[in-house]
Write a protein that holds these residues in place. Structure first.
Motif, PDB file in Angstrom:
ATOM      1  N   PRO A   1       0.828  -1.208   0.000  1.00  0.00           N
ATOM      2  CA  PRO A   1       0.000   0.000   0.000  1.00  0.00           C
ATOM      3  C   PRO A   1       0.861   1.255   0.000  1.00  0.00           C
ATOM      4  O   PRO A   1       2.000   1.249   0.502  1.00  0.00           O
ATOM      5  CB  PRO A   1      -0.807  -0.135   1.296  1.00  0.00           C
ATOM      6  N   ARG A   2       0.339   2.322  -0.539  1.00  0.00           N
ATOM      7  CA  ARG A   2       1.116   3.555  -0.668  1.00  0.00           C
ATOM      8  C   ARG A   2       1.535   4.118   0.683  1.00  0.00           C
ATOM      9  O   ARG A   2       2.543   4.829   0.775  1.00  0.00           O
ATOM     10  CB  ARG A   2       0.318   4.585  -1.465  1.00  0.00           C
TER      11      ARG A   2
ATOM     12  N   ARG B   1      11.893  24.938  -3.502  1.00  0.00           N
ATOM     13  CA  ARG B   1      10.977  23.814  -3.323  1.00  0.00           C
ATOM     14  C   ARG B   1       9.683  24.285  -2.659  1.00  0.00           C
ATOM     15  O   ARG B   1       9.698  25.128  -1.770  1.00  0.00           O
ATOM     16  CB  ARG B   1      11.619  22.711  -2.479  1.00  0.00           C
ATOM     17  N   SER B   2       8.591  23.707  -3.097  1.00  0.00           N
ATOM     18  CA  SER B   2       7.282  24.045  -2.541  1.00  0.00           C
ATOM     19  C   SER B   2       6.474  22.787  -2.292  1.00  0.00           C
ATOM     20  O   SER B   2       6.463  21.874  -3.125  1.00  0.00           O
ATOM     21  CB  SER B   2       6.511  24.949  -3.507  1.00  0.00           C
ATOM     22  N   ALA B   3       5.788  22.754  -1.162  1.00  0.00           N
ATOM     23  CA  ALA B   3       4.890  21.640  -0.865  1.00  0.00           C
ATOM     24  C   ALA B   3       3.697  21.629  -1.799  1.00  0.00           C
ATOM     25  O   ALA B   3       2.939  20.646  -1.830  1.00  0.00           O
ATOM     26  CB  ALA B   3       4.422  21.724   0.578  1.00  0.00           C
ATOM     27  N   ASN B   4       3.518  22.694  -2.584  1.00  0.00           N
ATOM     28  CA  ASN B   4       2.392  22.784  -3.515  1.00  0.00           C
ATOM     29  C   ASN B   4       2.757  22.372  -4.931  1.00  0.00           C
ATOM     30  O   ASN B   4       1.935  22.502  -5.845  1.00  0.00           O
ATOM     31  CB  ASN B   4       1.828  24.200  -3.498  1.00  0.00           C
ATOM     32  N   GLY B   5       3.984  21.882  -5.117  1.00  0.00           N
ATOM     33  CA  GLY B   5       4.314  21.217  -6.370  1.00  0.00           C
ATOM     34  C   GLY B   5       3.710  19.824  -6.364  1.00  0.00           C
ATOM     35  O   GLY B   5       3.208  19.348  -5.346  1.00  0.00           O
ATOM     36  N   TYR B   6       3.758  19.126  -7.498  1.00  0.00           N
ATOM     37  CA  TYR B   6       3.086  17.830  -7.555  1.00  0.00           C
ATOM     38  C   TYR B   6       3.646  16.797  -6.579  1.00  0.00           C
ATOM     39  O   TYR B   6       2.875  16.007  -6.020  1.00  0.00           O
ATOM     40  CB  TYR B   6       3.051  17.290  -8.991  1.00  0.00           C
TER      41      TYR B   6
ATOM     42  N   LEU C   1       0.444  12.063 -12.678  1.00  0.00           N
ATOM     43  CA  LEU C   1       1.168  11.115 -11.840  1.00  0.00           C
ATOM     44  C   LEU C   1       0.225  10.039 -11.317  1.00  0.00           C
ATOM     45  O   LEU C   1       0.553   8.839 -11.347  1.00  0.00           O
ATOM     46  CB  LEU C   1       1.849  11.846 -10.680  1.00  0.00           C
ATOM     47  N   ASN C   2      -0.925  10.441 -10.833  1.00  0.00           N
ATOM     48  CA  ASN C   2      -1.894   9.457 -10.336  1.00  0.00           C
ATOM     49  C   ASN C   2      -2.307   8.478 -11.431  1.00  0.00           C
ATOM     50  O   ASN C   2      -2.438   7.263 -11.183  1.00  0.00           O
ATOM     51  CB  ASN C   2      -3.135  10.165  -9.773  1.00  0.00           C
TER      52      ASN C   2
ATOM     53  N   ASN D   1       2.395  13.556  -1.806  1.00  0.00           N
ATOM     54  CA  ASN D   1       2.746  13.170  -0.448  1.00  0.00           C
ATOM     55  C   ASN D   1       1.601  13.464   0.518  1.00  0.00           C
ATOM     56  O   ASN D   1       1.236  12.619   1.355  1.00  0.00           O
ATOM     57  CB  ASN D   1       4.003  13.924  -0.006  1.00  0.00           C
ATOM     58  N   ALA D   2       1.006  14.648   0.424  1.00  0.00           N
ATOM     59  CA  ALA D   2      -0.088  15.026   1.327  1.00  0.00           C
ATOM     60  C   ALA D   2      -1.306  14.136   1.132  1.00  0.00           C
ATOM     61  O   ALA D   2      -2.009  13.811   2.090  1.00  0.00           O
ATOM     62  CB  ALA D   2      -0.459  16.489   1.099  1.00  0.00           C
ATOM     63  N   ALA D   3      -1.563  13.730  -0.110  1.00  0.00           N
ATOM     64  CA  ALA D   3      -2.752  12.926  -0.394  1.00  0.00           C
ATOM     65  C   ALA D   3      -2.579  11.459  -0.021  1.00  0.00           C
ATOM     66  O   ALA D   3      -3.566  10.768   0.274  1.00  0.00           O
ATOM     67  CB  ALA D   3      -3.109  13.036  -1.876  1.00  0.00           C
ATOM     68  N   ASN D   4      -1.331  10.960  -0.015  1.00  0.00           N
ATOM     69  CA  ASN D   4      -1.107   9.521   0.162  1.00  0.00           C
ATOM     70  C   ASN D   4      -0.383   9.143   1.453  1.00  0.00           C
ATOM     71  O   ASN D   4      -0.376   7.976   1.822  1.00  0.00           O
ATOM     72  CB  ASN D   4      -0.316   8.979  -1.035  1.00  0.00           C
ATOM     73  N   ASP D   5       0.235  10.113   2.113  1.00  0.00           N
ATOM     74  CA  ASP D   5       0.908   9.886   3.391  1.00  0.00           C
ATOM     75  C   ASP D   5       1.813   8.656   3.358  1.00  0.00           C
ATOM     76  O   ASP D   5       1.634   7.710   4.131  1.00  0.00           O
ATOM     77  CB  ASP D   5      -0.134   9.739   4.507  1.00  0.00           C
ATOM     78  N   PRO D   6       2.817   8.641   2.449  1.00  0.00           N
ATOM     79  CA  PRO D   6       3.730   7.491   2.396  1.00  0.00           C
ATOM     80  C   PRO D   6       4.572   7.401   3.662  1.00  0.00           C
ATOM     81  O   PRO D   6       4.666   8.365   4.442  1.00  0.00           O
ATOM     82  CB  PRO D   6       4.592   7.791   1.176  1.00  0.00           C
ATOM     83  N   LYS D   7       5.223   6.270   3.848  1.00  0.00           N
ATOM     84  CA  LYS D   7       6.046   6.063   5.041  1.00  0.00           C
ATOM     85  C   LYS D   7       7.137   7.110   5.136  1.00  0.00           C
ATOM     86  O   LYS D   7       7.448   7.610   6.221  1.00  0.00           O
ATOM     87  CB  LYS D   7       6.655   4.657   5.012  1.00  0.00           C
TER      88      LYS D   7
END
Length: 267
Positions: free
Chosen positions: A30-31, A58-63, A262-263, A68-74
């Motif tokens: 899982p992601r 760098r911006s957290a609002n780039g893809y 990407l998705n 990362n925000a949508a999938n919360d990877p490890k």
């Protein structure tokens, strides 16, 4: 069971095992358990979006940040940097990659062919000068970029042998139908020259990424109808403050363009 049936069963099982063995580890987990590393240039660092920090912008609002925000990877780390080339990627960005890396994403190649300087020259010069500048960039593309991309992709695979690697392309920058376009008055002829260069760059990136065994994600469909000077642009035109945002995706471009591409590549 007959000997023929037994042989057939063995062949089927062998094929299935080969497919499973060749599948990147990320596909089986899982992601939320993935280790994700974002590499690349300004289109991956998030230039053009809000919240840019540091020398690499760098911006957290780039893809990558949005994924990362949508999938919360490890784990998630972005080492993408505005202005990066294939050479600087190979020398400064590979250190976070390991055998345990599950997902790698990147955009790279635009700066190798002088993307920024070409667009600025086209903004300030004549149609013929713009066409000549694009032609010069395409000569670099045709003579140098196959080796440069192959080298960068080989290094990524060596450092992250088990990762799913998604190489994203570049959008076609300009709407070609509007009579006028932006502060610099980018003519339709100039827009067509730049767009044709971007299309050729994408074709080469797609071919070399595929040859490396990576997934190529073409973003041109997502950005179709949303180029600079379109009714609802997903890219910044010539920007004064900050100037670095010029000709990069805006918030909608990263969320509805790059993140969507990407998705789709990962589904």
């Amino acid at each position: 069971m007959s000997r023929r049936t037994t042989v057939l069963a063995c062949l089927v099982m062998s094929t299935l095992l080969s497919i499973i063995a060749a599948t990147p580890a990320a596909a089986a987990t899982p992601r939320s358990e993935w280790d994700y590393v974002a590499l690349g240039d300004s289109y991956s660092s998030g230039v053009g979006a809000s919240g840019q920090t540091g020398l690499c912008l760098r911006s957290a609002n780039g893809y990558p940040g949005l994924w990362n925000a949508a999938n919360d990877p490890k784990s998630y780390r972005s080492v993408a940097c505005g202005g990066a080339t294939t050479t600087s990627l190979r020398s400064t960005q590979l250190w976070p990659l390991t055998r345990g890396t599950d997902l790698v994403t990147l955009t790279i190649g635009g700066n190798d062919v002088g993307f920024a300087s070409t667009v600025i020259t086209c903004t300030l010069s004549s149609d013929s000068k713009c066409a000549a500048t694009v032609a010069s960039a395409m000569q670099v593309l045709r003579t140098e970029m196959t080796a440069k991309l192959d080298g960068a992709y080989a290094d990524i695979r060596r450092e992250a042998p088990n990762a799913r690697v998604v190489v994203l392309g570049y959008p076609i920058l300009f709407d070609e139908t509007a009579a006028t376009c932006g502060i610099g008055g980018m003519s339709i002829a100039k827009r067509k020259s730049i767009n044709s260069g971007a299309a050729e760059l994408n074709e080469l990136i797609a071919a070399r990424a595929t040859a490396a065994g990576f997934t190529f994600s073409d973003v041109t469909d997502e950005f179709a109808g949303h180029g600079i000077c379109a009714a609802t642009p997903w890219l910044n035109g010539l920007t004064v403050i900050p100037a670095t945002n010029s000709f990069h995706p805006n918030a909608a471009g990263y969320r509805s363009g790059y993140l969507r591409a990407l998705n789709a590549a990962l589904n």
